[in-house]
Design an enzyme around this catalytic site. Sequence first.
Site, mmCIF file in Angstrom:
data_model
loop_
_atom_site.group_PDB
_atom_site.id
_atom_site.type_symbol
_atom_site.label_atom_id
_atom_site.label_comp_id
_atom_site.label_asym_id
_atom_site.label_seq_id
_atom_site.Cartn_x
_atom_site.Cartn_y
_atom_site.Cartn_z
ATOM 1 N N ILE A 1 0.897 -1.408 -0.063
ATOM 2 C CA ILE A 1 0.137 -0.020 -0.032
ATOM 3 C C ILE A 1 0.828 1.213 -0.092
ATOM 4 C CG2 ILE A 1 -2.049 -1.119 0.991
ATOM 5 C CD1 ILE A 1 -1.061 -0.013 3.727
ATOM 6 N N ASP B 1 9.794 16.464 7.844
ATOM 7 C CA ASP B 1 9.421 16.068 6.541
ATOM 8 C C ASP B 1 7.846 16.226 6.462
ATOM 9 O OD1 ASP B 1 9.719 14.917 3.955
ATOM 10 O OD2 ASP B 1 9.926 12.976 4.639
ATOM 11 N N GLY C 1 8.736 3.746 0.603
ATOM 12 C CA GLY C 1 9.557 4.834 0.926
ATOM 13 C C GLY C 1 10.837 4.922 1.097
#
Length: 871
Positions: free
Chosen positions: A514, A631, A517
């Site tokens: 799903i 981030d 990174g």
Amino acid sequence: MGTSLFSLVIAATFFSSSIVLTVSGPLYVDSITTLNFTASNYQYIDNSGAFLASNNQIFKATITNPLTQLTNFYFSVIHAPSGTIVWSANRNKPISNSGKVRLTEESLSVIDDSGVIVWSTTQFRSNIASLKLSDDGNLVLLDGSNSSLWQSFENPTDTIILGQRLPVGSSLVSSVSNIDFSEGEYVFSVTSNDGLLRWNGLTYWKLSMEINASIDSYSPVSFLQINGTGLFLFGFNESVIVIHLAITPFNFSIAQLGSEGALTLKRFVGSNWVQDFAWPSSYCQIPFVCDKIGLCSARVCSCPLGFHKSTAGGCVPANSLLSLPSCNASDNGNQLNNSSISYLNLGNNVDYFSNAFMQPAKRGVNLSLCQELCTQNCSCLGLFHGNSSGNCYLLENYLGSVMSSSSGTDRLGYVKVLVKFSNENPNGTQSQNQSFPLVGLILIPPSAFLLLLTIVFLGIFWWRKHKLSRTGSAKLGGGDYSSGELELISFSGLPVRFEYEELAAATENFKTQIGFGGFGVVYKGTLPDKSLVAVKKINSIGVQGKKEFCTEIAIIGKIHHINLVRLKGFCAQGRQRFLVYEYMNKGSLDRSLFENGPVLEWQERFDIALGTARGLAYLHSGCEQKIIHCDVKPENILLHDNLQVKISDFGLSKLLSPEQSCLFTNLRGTRGYLAPEWLTSTAISDKTDVYSYGMVLLEIVRGRKNCSMPVQSHGLENDSTEGDDPSSSTSGLETRPVYFPLLALEMHEEGRYLELADPRLEGRVTSEKVEKLVRVALCCVHEEPAIRPTMSNVVGMLEGSVTVGQPRVESLNFLRFYGRRFTEASRHEGFGEANGNEFFSQRNSATFNSTAVDSHNSFSYMSSQQVSGPR
């Protein structure tokens, strides 16, 4: 003589009969308007001491005792169905059953047998007309115009009930015991931003840190209240919720601070009380649960090593030559003449309830200096010292219980003791048969002491080396059980640990991907309890990967907030590394915002912006220690049912102490959201997240990336043949990209906010609503970090409790440079998603000043994963 005796008997019989007839007084319903009213328990014994009842008969005003065999009586308000006392007047000065409650025009008072007033209301601006007991349990004194002069709700004891408010600055104070209502040592206070439990002034619990509590606003708190859906901290009115704890709806509930130090929330169901919550949730976190220096472990009390139980209660040093010091000036001086101060170690994995809530007395010091600080402080009774941090915590004035830490702790605790020499002669010199003291090492000659110390040091060094060599090759799940993994296993604050086989079964051998990174891939899984989870597999096993992994599981496991993704567990088996998160079924914000699908309506966008701001504000100022995300971007903002927003991957950020908050310089983040200070010598702080949030907020307004591919537009972003002005537009198809933050700045200067909204909304938003988000966003992206708002202020601006700031154009001129560089990059290099952010790399760290020149730096050659890290 006989006639006289008969007459006396008749008279006595008549007199006693008249007493019986007047003992029982009438039960007043709702209010007492008769002034100079007097009541006693003896007079109203047939009504169990009650002389006033609410109209609904749920509450009664009474003179009662906690147990029938006790002689201590209190003027109280009770919950009649359960017999629970919810308020008492004379808690510190009980009376007998013949003591009285008196109501006059001047006051309501409690009087003892001798006629002395033990409790009374103060003087009022007007005379009292009546005493009323309302249906919600509030005892009220009213004047002739029915205005309130005094009420029990404004003078709480240890309990608040449904509908009662506890304003900022007021407190609940525990009773000494269930039969002694005198004020105890535990206090629950409402502050301007939280609810706190304290013992002798030391905090041991915060409402905001409770796992089931939700922080909805950072507005100042006005009061605490229980209503039909839970416990709430409200702002200046009930429309602003600061913190809330939702529970099952109920008819009647109370929050009570018990004599043992726990704050309980319970409701009355049928004929019984049902307890919904008890805080703190950890029994051993209660300060005096095991008495003085008692060791609490899994609800069992014992004494630490080197201590034994005292007949007076608590634990004392086991060695008879040791005693706990006193801070009495004369006594302490005499003790120090014949003794030395030493410190008894409480053992490994032992912590103190207040360490997590107080600031160290000194930071970055060694144990010897920490002990010296305690030695020089008469009120210091013990200390805790952080092995790695060097933080020194002093335990002053009081010693509570200590607690066993199952996950381990970096701190070591010590109790201050006096080492006495025995068998001293009257001249103060030691006799020949004096026993050797526990700290007799101070009498050993220096050369012998140094030799002994060297032998001990070498022994410890050999033992540690031998242990590591044996454990370094141990096996775990088919992989090497290295010393690095041993460190991971003992890492403080770890959440639930899963076996590899459990996660393989949950994900059907990692079938459904799903997301992915820089550090790995995310899979969908289902645990045996049928709950859905997102399982992140960490592929990088390098040194940096382990460090990030340890940081993430240790930090996120302790953080709970409605707008932060919850880490449910982890796996560290052999070379396998996994993180197990709660599953967010709507995916990340970028999918809902940028991809083809149902258009997010404006209210949905606003709610997402507000939820994200609340989550970041909690990381910056609501946690025990500041956390900077580093981030913030749409990919790390996840959505659940009803578009509930949760921030992910904040465990990859640095956990900062106050001293470190201005020293964090490791490069991390995603191009396009990186604040200017990343490329300069400016310190990284929480204002770096504020900048990234501002960039995300602009994308929420527009519905597209700030740097995006050409698309069919409604005219605003279309090509212009007249110069490089990104705001120029004609109708038709975009033939060049637009740097949206610059466009937002220019539209702000012209007051043309509505044109910045996502055209797909087709007019379903007003200019005022767009203006609010655009101005907040521009304030967030100021070039100078100092003038950016805090995330708490951003939350206030969005909620309306703080005035929306006015962007400073002089601190936004760098966006014009960005716009020009972006246009040049797209023309010369061709436009694509990869190139869209490349121009950010082409500015030297010095070029953020208006006089700077362009150049390349090493940042241009970093890959997206290198810069961004795991997502």
